[in-house]
Design a protein around this motif. Structure first.
Motif, mmCIF file in Angstrom:
data_model
loop_
_atom_site.group_PDB
_atom_site.id
_atom_site.type_symbol
_atom_site.label_atom_id
_atom_site.label_comp_id
_atom_site.label_asym_id
_atom_site.label_seq_id
_atom_site.Cartn_x
_atom_site.Cartn_y
_atom_site.Cartn_z
ATOM 1 N N SER A 7 0.829 -1.206 0.000
ATOM 2 C CA SER A 7 0.000 0.000 0.000
ATOM 3 C C SER A 7 0.868 1.263 0.000
ATOM 4 O O SER A 7 0.524 2.251 -0.652
ATOM 5 C CB SER A 7 -0.946 0.009 1.199
ATOM 6 O OG SER A 7 -0.222 0.002 2.414
ATOM 7 N N GLU A 8 1.990 1.247 0.705
ATOM 8 C CA GLU A 8 2.903 2.394 0.694
ATOM 9 C C GLU A 8 3.522 2.572 -0.683
ATOM 10 O O GLU A 8 3.586 3.685 -1.205
ATOM 11 C CB GLU A 8 4.008 2.217 1.729
ATOM 12 C CG GLU A 8 3.563 2.434 3.131
ATOM 13 C CD GLU A 8 4.691 2.244 4.131
ATOM 14 O OE1 GLU A 8 5.880 2.326 3.733
ATOM 15 O OE2 GLU A 8 4.386 2.009 5.301
ATOM 16 N N ASN A 118 -4.564 5.367 4.784
ATOM 17 C CA ASN A 118 -5.493 4.848 5.792
ATOM 18 C C ASN A 118 -6.435 5.937 6.297
ATOM 19 O O ASN A 118 -6.670 6.065 7.492
ATOM 20 C CB ASN A 118 -4.731 4.224 6.963
ATOM 21 C CG ASN A 118 -3.829 3.099 6.525
ATOM 22 O OD1 ASN A 118 -4.115 2.400 5.560
ATOM 23 N ND2 ASN A 118 -2.729 2.918 7.216
ATOM 24 N N LEU A 119 -6.975 6.710 5.376
ATOM 25 C CA LEU A 119 -7.826 7.844 5.726
ATOM 26 C C LEU A 119 -9.199 7.367 6.199
ATOM 27 O O LEU A 119 -9.946 6.746 5.448
ATOM 28 C CB LEU A 119 -7.987 8.761 4.515
ATOM 29 C CG LEU A 119 -8.698 10.088 4.740
ATOM 30 C CD1 LEU A 119 -7.910 10.965 5.710
ATOM 31 C CD2 LEU A 119 -8.875 10.812 3.408
ATOM 32 N N GLY A 144 -9.230 0.078 4.739
ATOM 33 C CA GLY A 144 -9.397 -1.241 4.153
ATOM 34 C C GLY A 144 -10.800 -1.791 4.302
ATOM 35 O O GLY A 144 -11.351 -2.357 3.374
ATOM 36 N N PHE A 145 -11.383 -1.629 5.455
ATOM 37 C CA PHE A 145 -12.731 -2.133 5.672
ATOM 38 C C PHE A 145 -13.786 -1.081 5.373
ATOM 39 O O PHE A 145 -14.967 -1.381 5.355
ATOM 40 C CB PHE A 145 -12.896 -2.652 7.115
ATOM 41 C CG PHE A 145 -12.594 -1.626 8.165
ATOM 42 C CD1 PHE A 145 -13.576 -0.742 8.598
ATOM 43 C CD2 PHE A 145 -11.322 -1.529 8.703
ATOM 44 C CE1 PHE A 145 -13.293 0.205 9.562
ATOM 45 C CE2 PHE A 145 -11.033 -0.593 9.673
ATOM 46 C CZ PHE A 145 -12.020 0.279 10.101
ATOM 47 N N GLY A 160 -2.865 -5.267 -5.606
ATOM 48 C CA GLY A 160 -4.217 -5.343 -5.075
ATOM 49 C C GLY A 160 -4.617 -4.120 -4.264
ATOM 50 O O GLY A 160 -5.755 -4.000 -3.830
ATOM 51 N N THR A 161 -3.685 -3.213 -4.058
ATOM 52 C CA THR A 161 -3.974 -1.983 -3.330
ATOM 53 C C THR A 161 -4.836 -1.075 -4.201
ATOM 54 O O THR A 161 -4.617 -0.971 -5.404
ATOM 55 C CB THR A 161 -2.667 -1.250 -2.967
ATOM 56 O OG1 THR A 161 -1.895 -2.106 -2.142
ATOM 57 C CG2 THR A 161 -2.938 0.057 -2.253
ATOM 58 N N VAL A 162 -5.793 -0.416 -3.578
ATOM 59 C CA VAL A 162 -6.609 0.555 -4.291
ATOM 60 C C VAL A 162 -6.248 1.943 -3.781
ATOM 61 O O VAL A 162 -6.266 2.201 -2.588
ATOM 62 C CB VAL A 162 -8.113 0.308 -4.083
ATOM 63 C CG1 VAL A 162 -8.942 1.378 -4.788
ATOM 64 C CG2 VAL A 162 -8.502 -1.078 -4.592
#
Length: 167
Positions: A7-8, A118-119, A144-145, A160-162
């Motif tokens: 993700s980073e 991770n906002l 993520g959730f 797979g990161t959005v």
């Protein structure tokens, strides 16, 4: 950033075209801001309370980076309000002595992107509002959730990161 999480890496890659980004909510994880500074970007990272980790990363960029990392205590909800121009200029370390330069826009600040990792949902609207005030792009990842609560385009990466693009 070789051992950084996908993700980073995805966020750093998405932010690569921007020269002067602002990170919202740097917290204790300044890795994205540091990686951007190492790529020659002028990064301003803020949070309501700046951590020692963020301060240490900023100090390290002064001697080892092509760019810069500055950390500032600021609240995105205050910066995003109509009266936040002075707060934005203070957070960015800009002089507002000239009456014509008091607006907080891309032309006067040079900021071209506002981003967050991770906002949480409750900070998405003020983050987008800040980007709109600065006439800057707005990119973020979520916890993520949670789904975004603002209009976005989704940019999926091979990992797979959005990365969500709101502007």
């Amino acid at each position: 950033m070789v051992s950084s999480p996908p993700s980073e890496r995805a966020l750093v890659a998405a932010l690569d075209p921007y020269e002067r980004p602002i990170e919202v909510g740097v917290g204790r994880r300044p890795d994205v801001a540091r990686a951007l500074a190492d790529r020659g970007r002028e990064v301003v990272a803020f949070d309501v309370e700046v951590s020692e980790d963020a301060r240490d990363a900023a100090a390290a960029t002064r001697t080892s980076s092509a760019g810069s990392l500055r950390v500032v205590a600021a609240d995105v909800t205050a910066l995003a309000t109509a009266g936040g121009d002075r707060l934005i200029r203070d957070a960015l370390g800009l002089d507002a002595s000239n009456e014509d330069e008091r607006d907080a826009s891309n032309a006067s600040t040079g900021v071209d992107a506002v981003y967050a990792r991770n906002l949480p949902a409750e900070l998405q609207r003020p983050t987008v509002a800040l980007a709109e005030r600065l006439d800057a792009a707005c990119l973020f990842t979520t916890l993520g959730f949670e789904e975004p609560v603002v209009d976005v385009r989704r940019r999926s990466t091979e990992s797979g990161t959005v990365v969500y693009v709101a502007r």
